[in-house]
Design an enzyme around this catalytic site. Structure first.
Site, short mmCIF file in Angstrom:
data_model
loop_
_atom_site.label_atom_id
_atom_site.label_comp_id
_atom_site.label_asym_id
_atom_site.label_seq_id
_atom_site.Cartn_x
_atom_site.Cartn_y
_atom_site.Cartn_z
CB ALA A 164 -4.31 66.96 -62.71
CB THR A 196 -10.98 51.59 -36.87
OG1 THR A 196 -10.36 52.67 -36.47
CG2 THR A 196 -10.63 50.13 -36.56
CB THR A 202 -1.45 72.68 -55.02
OG1 THR A 202 -0.78 71.55 -54.95
CG2 THR A 202 -0.65 74.11 -54.71
CB CYS A 228 -3.18 65.79 -51.84
SG CYS A 228 -1.77 66.99 -51.34
CG PHE A 234 -3.62 65.28 -45.44
CD1 PHE A 234 -3.95 66.71 -45.48
CD2 PHE A 234 -3.11 64.95 -46.61
CE1 PHE A 234 -3.71 67.78 -46.44
CE2 PHE A 234 -2.87 65.67 -47.81
CZ PHE A 234 -3.10 67.16 -47.55
CB SER A 271 -1.04 70.24 -49.80
OG SER A 271 -0.20 70.28 -50.74
CG HIS A 273 -0.63 60.47 -52.87
ND1 HIS A 273 0.82 60.17 -52.64
CD2 HIS A 273 -0.58 62.00 -52.96
CE1 HIS A 273 1.42 61.40 -52.48
NE2 HIS A 273 0.64 62.40 -52.62
#
Length: 299
Positions: A155, A238, A139, A137, A83, A130, A193
């Site tokens: 999960a 930033t 699915t 991230c 991404f 995704s 992640h």
């Protein structure tokens, strides 16, 4: 492994365009001047030069067909796990709870289903794609065009690592679909992640901008640098300042960003998902290996 010995002239005979320099022309051969390829000085000792055969460069974010033009219009290419941190839309949580359908193996499902309503992102999105939801991230497991919703399976590890488990029906979430090979790179490389969560410590207006201070754990703070990147709830931002001793970092949101992400609607004490720049993680690991090797050599 060292590159095969070759002279600049031999390389130019095979891939002339690889030796073009700014202003035109190829790099001079060893006979015409000192400028050669970095490994060309070894050619004399290595014997006759061999042809340098370089594989064509390849870069792909997904398993694309050899010829995109040969793919049928209805074919679908899944794109996963990369991404930019540029939020496309603020979605709305429709439901967060146990899966409505029982798991195929029987028993209770350990994770949860997250159903999110979207106004614009259904087009072009299919099962298995995704989507970053607040920087996580996930699915796409189900699509309901009539209700304009995605459903994602979340999960247990994702629930432990992120703040998604605290979402409730009606909450806004940042949404971004995965990059495609033709996407513009507006932010930075965001994997989706999440490294962990931080806590909003302060929100301070400055003109039409907004200063945000976030408390973060040391393992994330050590990867942040002033003027570097960080993803906060999936938004590429930033970093302005980092205080390792105080345990915080801050950044500023301009008016446009405030209007198009969830963060300004949160309050002090709320959690945010954090992902440090992947480049910092690689550098840290490489340096740790060098330090460890040097320590073994000295012992």
């Amino acid at each position: 492994m060292a590159p095969p010995p070759a002279t600049a002239a031999a390389a130019a005979a095979v891939r002339p365009h690889l030796l073009l320099r700014r202003g035109g022309g190829v790099l001079p051969s060893p006979q015409s001047g000192p400028a050669t390829l970095p490994f060309a000085t070894r050619a004399a000792a290595a014997g006759p030069a061999r042809r340098l055969r370089l594989p064509p460069p390849r870069f792909s974010l997904s398993p694309v067909p050899k010829s995109l033009s040969s793919a049928s219009p209805s074919s679908h290419i899944p794109v996963r796990s990369l991404f930019t941190g540029i939020v496309e839309e603020i979605g709305r949580v429709r439901r967060l709870g146990p899966p409505l359908a029982p798991p195929s193996g029987g028993g209770e499902a350990p994770g949860l289903d997250l159903e999110v309503e979207t106004k614009t992102l259904l087009a072009g999105t299919q099962l298995g794609d995704s989507v970053a939801v607040d920087g996580t991230c996930l699915t796409v497991a189900a699509i309901d065009p009539a209700a304009s919703t995605f459903t994602f399976g979340v999960a247990p590890e994702t629930l432990r690592r992120t703040s998604l488990g605290e979402r409730a029906a009606g909450d806004g979430v940042n949404l971004e679909r995965a990059l495609t090979p033709s996407s513009r790179m507006g932010g930075h490389f965001v994997q989706g992640h999440v490294d962990g969560t931080g806590e909003i410590a302060a929100l301070r207006p400055d003109g039409d901008s907004l200063w945000v201070t976030v408390r973060a754990p040391p393992e994330i703070l050590r990867l942040l640098v002033p003027k570097g990147f960080v993803a906060v709830d999936g938004t590429s931002l930033t970093v302005v300042s980092v205080d390792d001793e105080g345990g915080w970092f801050d950044f500023m949101l301009v008016r446009y960003t405030q209007d198009n992400i969830v963060l300004p609607k949160k309050k002090v004490g709320d959690k945010v998902n954090l992902e440090a720049d992947i480049l910092g993680k690689y550098v840290e690991k490489l340096l740790a290996g060098r330090v460890e090797a040097a320590a073994k050599a000295d012992s």
